[in-house]
Design a protein around this motif. Sequence first.
Motif, mmCIF file in Angstrom:
data_model
loop_
_atom_site.group_PDB
_atom_site.id
_atom_site.type_symbol
_atom_site.label_atom_id
_atom_site.label_comp_id
_atom_site.label_asym_id
_atom_site.label_seq_id
_atom_site.Cartn_x
_atom_site.Cartn_y
_atom_site.Cartn_z
ATOM 1 N N GLY A 96 97.909 -37.813 -23.735
ATOM 2 C CA GLY A 96 98.604 -37.401 -24.952
ATOM 3 C C GLY A 96 99.994 -36.845 -24.671
ATOM 4 O O GLY A 96 100.238 -36.256 -23.615
ATOM 5 N N GLU A 97 100.890 -36.986 -25.635
ATOM 6 C CA GLU A 97 102.293 -36.609 -25.410
ATOM 7 C C GLU A 97 102.466 -35.105 -25.176
ATOM 8 O O GLU A 97 103.438 -34.686 -24.552
ATOM 9 C CB GLU A 97 103.161 -37.050 -26.585
ATOM 10 C CG GLU A 97 102.788 -36.391 -27.904
ATOM 11 C CD GLU A 97 103.719 -36.807 -29.035
ATOM 12 O OE1 GLU A 97 104.808 -37.319 -28.753
ATOM 13 O OE2 GLU A 97 103.344 -36.617 -30.203
ATOM 14 N N HIS A 98 101.519 -34.310 -25.655
ATOM 15 C CA HIS A 98 101.651 -32.861 -25.464
ATOM 16 C C HIS A 98 101.319 -32.419 -24.043
ATOM 17 O O HIS A 98 101.355 -31.227 -23.739
ATOM 18 C CB HIS A 98 100.805 -32.118 -26.492
ATOM 19 C CG HIS A 98 101.287 -32.358 -27.894
ATOM 20 N ND1 HIS A 98 102.326 -31.648 -28.441
ATOM 21 C CD2 HIS A 98 100.918 -33.270 -28.830
ATOM 22 C CE1 HIS A 98 102.558 -32.098 -29.668
ATOM 23 N NE2 HIS A 98 101.716 -33.082 -29.932
ATOM 24 N N ILE A 99 101.017 -33.377 -23.153
ATOM 25 C CA ILE A 99 100.855 -33.047 -21.741
ATOM 26 C C ILE A 99 102.092 -32.334 -21.210
ATOM 27 O O ILE A 99 102.007 -31.546 -20.267
ATOM 28 C CB ILE A 99 100.560 -34.334 -20.918
ATOM 29 C CG1 ILE A 99 100.163 -33.989 -19.480
ATOM 30 C CG2 ILE A 99 101.756 -35.284 -20.908
ATOM 31 C CD1 ILE A 99 98.888 -33.202 -19.339
ATOM 32 N N ARG A 100 103.237 -32.583 -21.820
ATOM 33 C CA ARG A 100 104.470 -31.908 -21.370
ATOM 34 C C ARG A 100 104.314 -30.388 -21.403
ATOM 35 O O ARG A 100 104.819 -29.681 -20.542
ATOM 36 C CB ARG A 100 105.642 -32.311 -22.273
ATOM 37 C CG ARG A 100 105.972 -33.793 -22.239
ATOM 38 C CD ARG A 100 107.139 -34.072 -23.185
ATOM 39 N NE ARG A 100 107.442 -35.486 -23.299
ATOM 40 C CZ ARG A 100 107.258 -36.204 -24.426
ATOM 41 N NH1 ARG A 100 106.775 -35.650 -25.506
ATOM 42 N NH2 ARG A 100 107.565 -37.498 -24.452
ATOM 43 N N GLN A 101 103.613 -29.914 -22.438
ATOM 44 C CA GLN A 101 103.409 -28.469 -22.576
ATOM 45 C C GLN A 101 102.529 -27.945 -21.431
ATOM 46 O O GLN A 101 102.795 -26.887 -20.864
ATOM 47 C CB GLN A 101 102.748 -28.217 -23.936
ATOM 48 C CG GLN A 101 102.739 -26.788 -24.382
ATOM 49 C CD GLN A 101 102.121 -26.668 -25.780
ATOM 50 O OE1 GLN A 101 102.128 -27.605 -26.579
ATOM 51 N NE2 GLN A 101 101.575 -25.503 -26.075
ATOM 52 N N VAL A 102 101.488 -28.715 -21.081
ATOM 53 C CA VAL A 102 100.600 -28.323 -19.984
ATOM 54 C C VAL A 102 101.362 -28.380 -18.659
ATOM 55 O O VAL A 102 101.228 -27.501 -17.807
ATOM 56 C CB VAL A 102 99.365 -29.252 -19.950
ATOM 57 C CG1 VAL A 102 98.427 -28.863 -18.819
ATOM 58 C CG2 VAL A 102 98.638 -29.218 -21.296
ATOM 59 N N GLN A 103 102.188 -29.397 -18.504
ATOM 60 C CA GLN A 103 102.993 -29.503 -17.276
ATOM 61 C C GLN A 103 103.973 -28.337 -17.158
ATOM 62 O O GLN A 103 104.194 -27.812 -16.064
ATOM 63 C CB GLN A 103 103.775 -30.822 -17.284
ATOM 64 C CG GLN A 103 102.909 -32.046 -17.107
ATOM 65 C CD GLN A 103 103.726 -33.318 -17.184
ATOM 66 O OE1 GLN A 103 104.600 -33.450 -18.049
ATOM 67 N NE2 GLN A 103 103.450 -34.268 -16.300
ATOM 68 N N ALA A 104 104.556 -27.940 -18.284
ATOM 69 C CA ALA A 104 105.521 -26.836 -18.239
ATOM 70 C C ALA A 104 104.830 -25.544 -17.806
ATOM 71 O O ALA A 104 105.352 -24.792 -16.971
ATOM 72 C CB ALA A 104 106.184 -26.666 -19.601
ATOM 73 N N ILE A 105 103.631 -25.307 -18.360
ATOM 74 C CA ILE A 105 102.899 -24.090 -18.012
ATOM 75 C C ILE A 105 102.527 -24.109 -16.528
ATOM 76 O O ILE A 105 102.825 -23.173 -15.772
ATOM 77 C CB ILE A 105 101.618 -23.957 -18.869
ATOM 78 C CG1 ILE A 105 101.965 -23.758 -20.349
ATOM 79 C CG2 ILE A 105 100.733 -22.824 -18.339
ATOM 80 C CD1 ILE A 105 100.762 -23.914 -21.295
ATOM 81 N N PHE A 106 101.894 -25.203 -16.089
ATOM 82 C CA PHE A 106 101.293 -25.184 -14.751
ATOM 83 C C PHE A 106 102.295 -25.517 -13.643
ATOM 84 O O PHE A 106 102.102 -25.077 -12.506
ATOM 85 C CB PHE A 106 100.069 -26.096 -14.693
ATOM 86 C CG PHE A 106 98.833 -25.437 -15.231
ATOM 87 C CD1 PHE A 106 98.145 -24.495 -14.477
ATOM 88 C CD2 PHE A 106 98.367 -25.735 -16.495
ATOM 89 C CE1 PHE A 106 97.005 -23.872 -14.967
ATOM 90 C CE2 PHE A 106 97.228 -25.117 -16.999
ATOM 91 C CZ PHE A 106 96.547 -24.186 -16.234
ATOM 92 N N SER A 107 103.342 -26.251 -13.928
ATOM 93 C CA SER A 107 104.327 -26.465 -12.857
ATOM 94 C C SER A 107 104.997 -25.139 -12.529
ATOM 95 O O SER A 107 105.416 -24.910 -11.390
ATOM 96 C CB SER A 107 105.348 -27.541 -13.238
ATOM 97 O OG SER A 107 106.100 -27.154 -14.371
ATOM 98 N N GLY A 108 105.052 -24.246 -13.515
ATOM 99 C CA GLY A 108 105.545 -22.897 -13.241
ATOM 100 C C GLY A 108 104.544 -22.086 -12.441
ATOM 101 O O GLY A 108 104.900 -21.462 -11.441
ATOM 102 N N ILE A 109 103.290 -22.114 -12.860
ATOM 103 C CA ILE A 109 102.263 -21.340 -12.154
ATOM 104 C C ILE A 109 102.164 -21.777 -10.688
ATOM 105 O O ILE A 109 102.014 -20.957 -9.785
ATOM 106 C CB ILE A 109 100.902 -21.477 -12.879
ATOM 107 C CG1 ILE A 109 100.946 -20.715 -14.209
ATOM 108 C CG2 ILE A 109 99.754 -20.996 -12.006
ATOM 109 C CD1 ILE A 109 99.725 -20.892 -15.097
ATOM 110 N N PHE A 110 102.287 -23.088 -10.448
ATOM 111 C CA PHE A 110 102.175 -23.599 -9.077
ATOM 112 C C PHE A 110 103.526 -23.654 -8.352
ATOM 113 O O PHE A 110 103.590 -24.057 -7.196
ATOM 114 C CB PHE A 110 101.545 -24.998 -9.081
ATOM 115 C CG PHE A 110 100.081 -25.002 -9.404
ATOM 116 C CD1 PHE A 110 99.151 -24.483 -8.509
ATOM 117 C CD2 PHE A 110 99.619 -25.518 -10.603
ATOM 118 C CE1 PHE A 110 97.793 -24.477 -8.805
ATOM 119 C CE2 PHE A 110 98.264 -25.523 -10.913
ATOM 120 C CZ PHE A 110 97.349 -25.001 -10.013
ATOM 121 N N HIS A 111 104.581 -23.272 -9.044
ATOM 122 C CA HIS A 111 105.936 -23.329 -8.471
ATOM 123 C C HIS A 111 106.177 -24.677 -7.793
ATOM 124 O O HIS A 111 106.500 -24.768 -6.600
ATOM 125 C CB HIS A 111 106.166 -22.176 -7.480
ATOM 126 C CG HIS A 111 107.604 -21.982 -7.154
ATOM 127 N ND1 HIS A 111 108.094 -22.013 -5.860
ATOM 128 C CD2 HIS A 111 108.680 -21.791 -7.944
ATOM 129 C CE1 HIS A 111 109.405 -21.837 -5.881
ATOM 130 N NE2 HIS A 111 109.779 -21.705 -7.132
#
Length: 289
Positions: A96-111
């Motif tokens: 789904g297109e809202h994966i961007r939101q999940v990527q934004a959250i977790f790419s930050g958490i995982f640096h």
Amino acid sequence: MSSASAQIQAFHEPVTGTISYVVYDHSGGHAAIIDPVLDYDPKAGRTSTRNADQLIAFLHAQQLRLEWILETHAHADHLSAAAYLKQQCGGTVAIGEHIRQVQAIFSGIFHFESGFEADGSQFDHLFRDGETFQIGTLSAQALFVPGHTPADMAYLVGDAVFVGDTLFMPDLGTARCDFPGGNAATLYQSAQRLLSLPDSTRLFMCHDYPPASRKVQWETTVAEQRAANIHIRQGISQDEFVALREARDRTLDMPNLLLPSVQINIRAGEMPPAEADGHRYLRIPLNRL
Ligand SMILES: [Fe+2]
């Protein structure tokens, strides 16, 4: 939406309780694979493709061309085999297109590395709510059903819906809503959308964690869910559901494979880039979750 009858083959992966599906029009035709699992041994940090190879063997036996590799969401309990399947069989990896939101959250958490873009570009296709697509001669539709995460999709193919982590079997209720971006009221609304489909609609679960009293199951109907789902059957209000869901979520540990899973799955099943020594590493952010 009308469609020729979909052929559905389920594959249960017992370690994580995940059910993957091959959905196809006919032998010799076209297929979609939904939520494939990459085996992962957390003690050794080693992946293997035993489960994914069973899916590939089925494709070969039925002489199917793999057209789609569909993720219902960025799973937190298993690694996705999407990238491996694409490499072996081809196909379009979609979520789904809202994966961007999940990527934004977790790419930050995982640096994540600076080159990682939280724009969904790691996937071949991002579905909008209501978007239609074909699996060979089958007509299918992507339905946005957030709540468990901000990006969940369900896939409607003929009279079958692959519900992802929204509903579980009636005796188990619903998926948790306490991951970053999850929301119990949102899940309630998504569940109502699924339960407003015709009574006879077949619902296929992404997970089953059966009690000792029964075997693993993954197929039910809208009518059965409306009558018997312990969290969300007809008559349970949104407020009642939210109170129940949030109370239960407060008792749950993080899934065993959350940390390895999410950092692979928001990369569409690709491993992180190799580091200077040529090897790939997963990260464990300390005291973040
Ligand atoms: Fe999930």
